[in-house]
Design a protein around this motif. Sequence first.
Motif, short mmCIF file in Angstrom:
data_model
loop_
_atom_site.label_atom_id
_atom_site.label_comp_id
_atom_site.label_asym_id
_atom_site.label_seq_id
_atom_site.Cartn_x
_atom_site.Cartn_y
_atom_site.Cartn_z
N SER A 41 4.20 0.56 11.61
CA SER A 41 3.65 1.76 12.25
C SER A 41 4.23 3.04 11.67
CB SER A 41 3.90 1.72 13.76
OG SER A 41 5.29 1.71 14.04
N ASN A 42 5.44 2.98 11.14
CA ASN A 42 6.08 4.18 10.59
C ASN A 42 5.78 4.42 9.12
OD1 ASN A 42 7.31 4.90 13.03
ND2 ASN A 42 9.06 3.53 12.66
N SER A 43 5.00 3.52 8.52
CA SER A 43 4.66 3.68 7.10
C SER A 43 3.30 4.35 6.96
CB SER A 43 4.66 2.31 6.40
OG SER A 43 4.29 2.47 5.05
N ASN A 44 3.32 5.68 6.92
CA ASN A 44 2.06 6.44 6.86
C ASN A 44 1.30 6.15 5.57
OD1 ASN A 44 0.44 8.28 8.32
ND2 ASN A 44 0.96 9.88 6.85
N GLN A 45 2.02 6.01 4.45
CA GLN A 45 1.36 5.77 3.17
C GLN A 45 0.69 4.40 3.13
OE1 GLN A 45 0.91 8.02 0.65
NE2 GLN A 45 1.70 9.33 2.28
N LEU A 46 1.25 3.42 3.82
CA LEU A 46 0.64 2.09 3.89
C LEU A 46 -0.72 2.18 4.58
CD1 LEU A 46 0.69 -1.03 3.70
CD2 LEU A 46 1.95 -1.02 5.88
N TRP A 47 -0.78 2.91 5.70
CA TRP A 47 -2.04 3.03 6.43
C TRP A 47 -3.06 3.86 5.66
CZ3 TRP A 47 -3.26 -0.18 10.07
CH2 TRP A 47 -2.25 -0.82 10.79
N ARG A 48 -2.58 4.87 4.92
CA ARG A 48 -3.51 5.62 4.06
C ARG A 48 -4.14 4.70 3.02
NH1 ARG A 48 -3.50 7.91 -0.90
NH2 ARG A 48 -1.31 7.41 -1.26
N ARG A 49 -3.30 3.85 2.41
CA ARG A 49 -3.80 2.93 1.39
C ARG A 49 -4.83 1.96 1.98
NH1 ARG A 49 1.05 0.53 -1.33
NH2 ARG A 49 1.16 2.65 -2.14
N LYS A 50 -4.53 1.44 3.18
CA LYS A 50 -5.46 0.49 3.80
C LYS A 50 -6.76 1.17 4.20
CE LYS A 50 -2.94 -3.02 3.23
NZ LYS A 50 -3.35 -4.02 2.21
N TYR A 51 -6.67 2.42 4.66
CA TYR A 51 -7.88 3.17 5.01
C TYR A 51 -8.77 3.34 3.77
CZ TYR A 51 -11.01 6.78 6.68
OH TYR A 51 -12.14 7.49 7.02
N GLU A 52 -8.16 3.76 2.67
CA GLU A 52 -8.94 4.02 1.47
C GLU A 52 -9.47 2.74 0.83
OE1 GLU A 52 -6.51 6.47 -0.99
OE2 GLU A 52 -6.71 8.23 0.31
N GLU A 53 -8.74 1.62 1.01
CA GLU A 53 -9.26 0.35 0.52
C GLU A 53 -10.56 -0.03 1.22
OE1 GLU A 53 -6.34 -2.72 0.98
OE2 GLU A 53 -5.07 -2.00 -0.67
N ARG A 54 -10.63 0.25 2.50
CA ARG A 54 -11.80 -0.15 3.27
C ARG A 54 -12.92 0.88 3.24
NH1 ARG A 54 -12.20 -2.87 9.29
NH2 ARG A 54 -14.42 -2.50 9.59
N TRP A 55 -12.59 2.17 3.37
CA TRP A 55 -13.62 3.19 3.54
C TRP A 55 -13.65 4.25 2.44
CZ3 TRP A 55 -10.63 2.21 8.20
CH2 TRP A 55 -11.31 1.43 9.15
N GLY A 56 -12.69 4.24 1.54
CA GLY A 56 -12.61 5.34 0.59
C GLY A 56 -12.01 6.55 1.27
#
Length: 619
Positions: A41-56
Motif C-alpha cells: 500500500s505504501n509503494s505509490n510507484q508500484l500502483w502507478r505501474r499496475k495502473y498503466e499496465e492495465r489502462w495506460g
Amino acid sequence: MSLLSLPNELLVNYVFSHSDIKILDLYHLMHSCTLLRNIISNSNQLWRRKYEERWGYSVSLKRFPKNEVNWLEVVGIRLRVAKDVQEIVETLSSLCYPDPESFELLTPSCVMDKLLATAIPFSEFVEEELEQLAFMNFWQSDGYGNLTLAYHAERALRKIRTSLLEGKWWDFLEQDASQKTLLEAIVLVSQWLEVPNEHFPSLQNIKDYLGKITQRVKELIIEKQKSFYSLKAVNANPKVSPREILTIINYVLFHESEQDFMDTLWLDKEFDFHELQKNISIAKVIERRESCTTILCVIYQEVASSMGIQCELVYCDSSMDDRDRLLLKWLEYPKHEGGKGFTYIDVCDGGTVHRPDHLRRIGPLRHQNEDFQYYFVDPAQPAEKVEYILRRMLERYIRDGQTDLWLDRRSQTVSEVARLARLACIISSLIGEAPELVLEYAEHCFNYGVQLSDAIHLLEAEGLQGHPLLGKCILQLEERRTQIAAYQQVVLRRVPSIKYAVGLVMIYNYTNAMGEVCNEICVITSWEVKGSAENYLRSVGNLDQPFYHVLTRSHADHSLACVPEDKLVLHPDVGSVIFLHDQLGFHFERFDGRRFVPNAGKRYRFPDDEAFALNLTKK
C-alpha cells in the motif's frame, strides 16, 4: 524461502512489479498479512505501474503530476467505475427497444445521469470504460464478442461524449475573446463529429501533426540557407524573408507530394452528406487531405504563426455578386500607413498572395466553374470572431444536408444534420442568434422524429414555451413513447407458413435495375406473416407470403430491408461468413457458428424462433 524474507526493494521492484502479477493479486497479498499490506500500500510507484499496465496513462490524470497522484486510491476508483459502468450497460442491454432510434426516447434519464456521476471528478474514466466495452469487447478470441453489450455501450458512449463536449463548448465560448483560438474551436467541432467513432481526436494530436508540418518547413528553410552559403557570394544574404517562408509553406501544404491538401471547392465530384461533412472535421481532413476553406485557413494560420507570421481570418465581398471569400490577412509592411501594408493569402488557390489595387480590390481570384472575380478588402476590418466563423462554416453544411434529405431521406443523414444543427445552436447562443437556429433545429427534429428531447429542452431554455413547435414536439414524443410501450407488449408466435427464423444467415437473390441476377448475404431480424406494399425492398409480385426484415451490407444506411420469403435461401456455409453491420448488437448477443443468437428483447418478442433456428441449422 518466504516472501517476507526478501528485502522490500526486491519485492516491490522485481516480484510485485512483474507483469504476471495483476492488481487482484496485489489485493490478495495485502489481505494476507499486515507486513505485506504496508509494503504494497505504501509503494505509490508500484500502483502507478499496475495502473498503466492495465489502462495506460489516462487523459483525466494528465492534469496531475505523476508524483502527486495517490495511485492506490486511483486504482480503486477505476475498478469501481469499471464495475458500475458494466452493470449500467447491462441494464440498458436488458431493455426492449423496438428500433435503434428509440434508445434516445426510452432510455431512462436517471441511467445516463448515473453514468455521468459515476467517476466525478474523473469523468473520463467512464468514457474510457465505455470505449473498452464498445470497441474492445466486440471482437474476442472466438470471433464475435458480446454484440449487445458492445452496441449499447457504444450508444451510451455517444451520449456521454456529447454531454462532456457540451460542457467543453460552454467553457470555451465563455472565455474572453483574447483567449479563444480557432484551432481549439475546430478541434472541438471535429470531436463533435467524431463522437460515434472509436478514435477520438485531441487538441494535442492535432498540434503534434501541425508541428510535423512546421518542422518540414524549417528543414526546407535550412536547405535554402545552406544553398546561399554554398554560392560563397560576397553579397549573398542567407536570411529568408517572410514571403519566402510563405512560399515554402505553400509548397509543403499544396505541392510537395501527391497527398497535398485540396479545397473541395475545386473537386469536380459529388459527395453524399456523410462524406461531405468530413471536410469540416480537422481529424478527417488530415487523413483525407480534402477540406473546406475554413479548415485550410486554420491549418495555414497555425503553421504560419509557428514561423513567426501572424495572420487573421477575414471575409471579403465579391465585386460581382453576393458571394464572399474567406482569406488570411497579413501585415506584410508594418511601416505603410492607411492600411496599405496588408497582404491577403488565398488558401483556396494554393496559398497565393495578393496585394490590393488602388480600388482596394484583390484578384482576379479563381472561383467555382473556373470563373474569376475581384474581391473588395477593408484594411480596417478586424479579424472575424471565432463564433461567427464557426457558424458560417456549419451553416453551409447544414443546408447541404437538408438538400440531401429532400432528394433522398436517409436515416444517417437525418441524424447527422440534426447533430450539426444542435452544435450551431450552442455556438450561436452567445451571439444572439440562438432562438432562430433553435427553431430550425426543432423543426428538423419534429419533421424527422429525432432528438425530440433535446429540441424540447432547447426551446424551453430559449424562453419559447409559447411557441406552437414546442407543443408539437412534446405531443410527438409522447405519442412515440406510447407506440414503444405498445410494441413491447407484442409477442409473435410462429405459424406454419413461416419457413425461416430470426438470427439465420441467408442469401438474398434478386434482379437489379440493370436486369442482372444478384445475391447478397443477409441476417433475419424479424418477420411478418404477409407483406405490405410499403415495406418491401424491391418490387415483388406476390405479397401473400411471409416477408422478412433483414440486415444487408449494401442497403442504404445499413438499415433494415424487407424481402419476400421466395427470394431467400439458407446460407450453405455459414461458418465461412464474416458479416459486419452496425446494428447487429441491437438484435443479437453473439454468433455461435451457425446463426446469430437473439438477445433478450428479441427472444421475448419471438419466443419460438430460437428452438426452430437451432433445429434448422443442425449439422
